[in-house]
Design a protein around this motif. Structure first.
Motif, short mmCIF file in Angstrom:
data_model
loop_
_atom_site.label_atom_id
_atom_site.label_comp_id
_atom_site.label_asym_id
_atom_site.label_seq_id
_atom_site.Cartn_x
_atom_site.Cartn_y
_atom_site.Cartn_z
N TRP A 50 0.58 -1.27 0.11
CA TRP A 50 -0.01 0.01 -0.05
C TRP A 50 0.94 1.34 -0.08
O TRP A 50 0.55 2.25 -0.75
N TRP A 51 1.92 1.15 0.77
CA TRP A 51 2.71 2.42 0.79
C TRP A 51 3.45 2.75 -0.45
O TRP A 51 3.55 3.90 -0.91
N ILE A 52 3.91 1.79 -1.31
CA ILE A 52 4.46 2.15 -2.37
C ILE A 52 3.52 2.28 -3.56
O ILE A 52 3.75 3.40 -4.15
N LYS A 53 2.33 2.11 -3.53
CA LYS A 53 1.30 2.58 -4.46
C LYS A 53 1.00 3.87 -4.09
O LYS A 53 0.60 4.63 -5.03
N ARG A 54 0.83 4.27 -2.89
CA ARG A 54 0.57 5.58 -2.28
C ARG A 54 1.41 6.64 -2.87
O ARG A 54 1.21 7.69 -3.24
N LYS A 55 2.75 6.01 -2.67
CA LYS A 55 3.95 7.17 -2.97
C LYS A 55 3.91 7.28 -4.33
O LYS A 55 4.13 8.48 -4.82
N MET A 56 3.78 6.23 -5.15
CA MET A 56 3.68 6.20 -6.62
C MET A 56 2.59 7.28 -7.15
O MET A 56 2.55 8.14 -8.09
N ALA A 57 1.39 7.17 -6.49
CA ALA A 57 0.41 7.90 -6.87
C ALA A 57 0.51 9.38 -6.63
O ALA A 57 0.44 10.31 -7.39
#
Length: 135
Positions: A50-57
């Motif tokens: 989740w944290w990787i996806k949120r940072k990418m977004a």
């Protein structure tokens, strides 16, 4: 640190009192996200990335297979060609994207098929001229 629950006091009322006391002390006022709606994904199932996806977004980063990236790039190039200031610029933009499309057609990478063929430069130039005459 909170004190221990006194004997004889119901658990719910003790917790409610702890929350009320913290609220009156102002301990909830400077929390991140205070006064903002809950995130849309609050009910989503747990995702360990989740944290990787949120940072990418947040940073506008996307990782797509090369063919999908080239599809988007081809569509953007066509729009750029239509908005180009000169016929020479149209030919340059379409020539460059056609080279990339041909390379991918003859050396396909892993992922979904490209689904694109090189643009007809003369057709794009003709459409460019028509758009310039109309607008």
């Amino acid at each position: 640190m909170t004190e221990r629950k006194p004997p004889g006091v119901g658990f719910e009322s003790w917790v409610d009192k702890q929350i009320r006391d913290a609220e009156t002390r102002g301990e909830f006022e400077r929390l991140p996200g205070a006064g903002k709606p809950l995130p849309a994904d609050v009910d989503a199932t747990y995702d360990e990335l989740w944290w990787i996806k949120r940072k990418m977004a947040r940073e506008g980063i996307s990782v797509l297979p090369p063919t999908l990236t080239l599809r988007k790039e081809a569509e953007d190039a066509l729009q750029a060609a239509y908005a180009a200031p000169s016929e020479q610029a149209v030919r340059k933009i379409i020539g460059e994207i056609n080279d990339k499309i041909r390379d991918m057609m003859f050396k396909p990478p892993p992922g979904p098929p490209l689904g694109k063929k090189p643009y007809d430069v003369e057709d794009v130039v003709r459409q460019w001229r028509e758009r310039r005459a109309d607008g």
